[in-house]
Design a protein around this motif. Structure first.
Motif, PDB file in Angstrom:
ATOM      1  N   MET A  31       0.835  -1.205   0.000  1.00  0.00           N
ATOM      2  CA  MET A  31       0.000   0.000   0.000  1.00  0.00           C
ATOM      3  C   MET A  31       0.870   1.255   0.000  1.00  0.00           C
ATOM      4  O   MET A  31       0.595   2.232  -0.710  1.00  0.00           O
ATOM      5  CB  MET A  31      -0.935  -0.008   1.212  1.00  0.00           C
ATOM      6  N   ARG A  32       1.923   1.240   0.773  1.00  0.00           N
ATOM      7  CA  ARG A  32       2.824   2.401   0.811  1.00  0.00           C
ATOM      8  C   ARG A  32       3.488   2.585  -0.552  1.00  0.00           C
ATOM      9  O   ARG A  32       3.609   3.724  -1.038  1.00  0.00           O
ATOM     10  CB  ARG A  32       3.889   2.206   1.902  1.00  0.00           C
ATOM     11  N   SER A  33       3.894   1.468  -1.178  1.00  0.00           N
ATOM     12  CA  SER A  33       4.500   1.548  -2.508  1.00  0.00           C
ATOM     13  C   SER A  33       3.501   2.121  -3.509  1.00  0.00           C
ATOM     14  O   SER A  33       3.841   2.969  -4.329  1.00  0.00           O
ATOM     15  CB  SER A  33       4.960   0.157  -2.946  1.00  0.00           C
ATOM     16  N   ARG A  34       2.250   1.669  -3.448  1.00  0.00           N
ATOM     17  CA  ARG A  34       1.214   2.181  -4.338  1.00  0.00           C
ATOM     18  C   ARG A  34       0.996   3.671  -4.113  1.00  0.00           C
ATOM     19  O   ARG A  34       0.907   4.455  -5.063  1.00  0.00           O
ATOM     20  CB  ARG A  34      -0.091   1.429  -4.109  1.00  0.00           C
ATOM     21  N   ASP A  35       0.941   4.068  -2.846  1.00  0.00           N
ATOM     22  CA  ASP A  35       0.763   5.494  -2.546  1.00  0.00           C
ATOM     23  C   ASP A  35       1.913   6.321  -3.099  1.00  0.00           C
ATOM     24  O   ASP A  35       1.702   7.407  -3.663  1.00  0.00           O
ATOM     25  CB  ASP A  35       0.637   5.701  -1.041  1.00  0.00           C
ATOM     26  N   LEU A  36       3.129   5.797  -2.949  1.00  0.00           N
ATOM     27  CA  LEU A  36       4.294   6.522  -3.468  1.00  0.00           C
ATOM     28  C   LEU A  36       4.256   6.594  -4.993  1.00  0.00           C
ATOM     29  O   LEU A  36       4.571   7.637  -5.586  1.00  0.00           O
ATOM     30  CB  LEU A  36       5.588   5.869  -2.983  1.00  0.00           C
ATOM     31  N   GLN A  37       3.863   5.483  -5.641  1.00  0.00           N
ATOM     32  CA  GLN A  37       3.768   5.496  -7.103  1.00  0.00           C
ATOM     33  C   GLN A  37       2.704   6.490  -7.561  1.00  0.00           C
ATOM     34  O   GLN A  37       2.890   7.216  -8.538  1.00  0.00           O
ATOM     35  CB  GLN A  37       3.440   4.090  -7.627  1.00  0.00           C
ATOM     36  N   LEU A  38       1.588   6.531  -6.839  1.00  0.00           N
ATOM     37  CA  LEU A  38       0.542   7.503  -7.166  1.00  0.00           C
ATOM     38  C   LEU A  38       1.064   8.927  -7.008  1.00  0.00           C
ATOM     39  O   LEU A  38       0.802   9.804  -7.848  1.00  0.00           O
ATOM     40  CB  LEU A  38      -0.682   7.299  -6.273  1.00  0.00           C
ATOM     41  N   GLU A  39       1.781   9.136  -5.936  1.00  0.00           N
ATOM     42  CA  GLU A  39       2.333  10.466  -5.690  1.00  0.00           C
ATOM     43  C   GLU A  39       3.293  10.872  -6.793  1.00  0.00           C
ATOM     44  O   GLU A  39       3.236  11.994  -7.319  1.00  0.00           O
ATOM     45  CB  GLU A  39       3.074  10.468  -4.335  1.00  0.00           C
ATOM     46  N   VAL A  40       4.191   9.936  -7.167  1.00  0.00           N
ATOM     47  CA  VAL A  40       5.171  10.231  -8.217  1.00  0.00           C
ATOM     48  C   VAL A  40       4.444  10.478  -9.530  1.00  0.00           C
ATOM     49  O   VAL A  40       4.737  11.451 -10.246  1.00  0.00           O
ATOM     50  CB  VAL A  40       6.181   9.065  -8.358  1.00  0.00           C
ATOM     51  N   LEU A  41       3.509   9.641  -9.868  1.00  0.00           N
ATOM     52  CA  LEU A  41       2.775   9.796 -11.114  1.00  0.00           C
ATOM     53  C   LEU A  41       1.987  11.103 -11.127  1.00  0.00           C
ATOM     54  O   LEU A  41       1.997  11.841 -12.122  1.00  0.00           O
ATOM     55  CB  LEU A  41       1.843   8.607 -11.310  1.00  0.00           C
ATOM     56  N   HIS A  42       1.355  11.407 -10.024  1.00  0.00           N
ATOM     57  CA  HIS A  42       0.595  12.655  -9.914  1.00  0.00           C
ATOM     58  C   HIS A  42       1.535  13.852 -10.025  1.00  0.00           C
ATOM     59  O   HIS A  42       1.232  14.835 -10.715  1.00  0.00           O
ATOM     60  CB  HIS A  42      -0.168  12.663  -8.586  1.00  0.00           C
ATOM     61  N   HIS A  43       2.662  13.738  -9.353  1.00  0.00           N
ATOM     62  CA  HIS A  43       3.636  14.835  -9.384  1.00  0.00           C
ATOM     63  C   HIS A  43       4.180  15.039 -10.801  1.00  0.00           C
ATOM     64  O   HIS A  43       4.341  16.177 -11.248  1.00  0.00           O
ATOM     65  CB  HIS A  43       4.768  14.531  -8.401  1.00  0.00           C
TER      66      HIS A  43
END
Length: 154
Positions: free
Chosen positions: A100-112
C-alpha cells in the motif's frame, strides 16, 4: 462254644464294617485325588491367564506412555504451528502495508509528474499516465491469507 461262635460272628461283623469303611475311604481318596488334579489343572490355567494379563498390562502401560509422549509432542507442534501462523499473519500484514505504501508513493510520483512535468521528460500528452493512475487507484491490498489451501495444509 457259643462264646467262640459269638466272638467270631462279632469279629466278622467288625471286619465287614472295616472293609466297608476302607472301601468308602478309598472312594473318598479317589474322589479327592480327582478333585485335586482338576484344581491343579485349573490353577495352571489361571496362572497362564494371569501371566497373559500381566503381559497385556505391561503392553497397555507402554502404549499409554507412548500416547502421552506423542500427545505432548502434538501439543508442542500445535504451539509451534500457532506461533508460525501468527508470524505469517504479521509478515503478511507488513507486506500489505508495504504494498500500500509503494502504491501510494507510485501515485504520488505519477501525480507529481503529471502536474509538474520534468523539463527533460516527455509531457503528459496521452492518456497513458491517467490509465496508470486509474490502475494504481484500483489496486487492492492482498487479503491476510491469500492462499487458504496453504494455511489449512500446515
Amino acid at each position: 462254644e457259643e462264646g467262640q461262635e459269638g466272638l467270631t460272628q462279632f469279629l466278622m461283623n467288625e471286619v465287614v464294617k472295616l472293609q466297608k469303611n476302607t472301601k468308602v475311604k478309598t472312594l473318598q481318596n479317589t474322589e479327592l485325588s480327582r478333585k485335586t488334579r482338576t484344581l491343579e489343572d485349573e490353577f495352571k490355567k489361571l496362572r497362564l491367564a494371569n501371566q497373559e494379563l500381566q503381559a497385556f498390562q505391561q503392553r497397555y502401560n507402554k502404549l499409554r506412555e507412548e500416547r502421552n509422549t506423542y500427545s505432548d509432542e502434538l501439543l508442542r507442534v500445535k504451539d509451534e504451528n500457532y506461533k508460525l501462523a501468527m508470524r505469517y499473519a504479521t509478515l503478511s500484514e507488513e507486506k500489505n502495508m508495504a504494498v500500500m505504501r509503494s502504491r501510494d508513493l507510485q501515485l504520488e510520483v505519477l501525480h507529481h509528474e503529471c502536474i509538474h512535468p520534468n523539463k527533460n521528460a516527455v509531457p503528459c500528452q496521452s492518456s497513458i499516465p491517467h490509465l496508470a493512475f486509474a490502475h494504481l487507484v484500483t489496486i487492492q491490498p492482498q487479503p491476510l491469507f491469500n492462499r487458504p489451501a496453504q494455511c489449512g495444509a500446515q
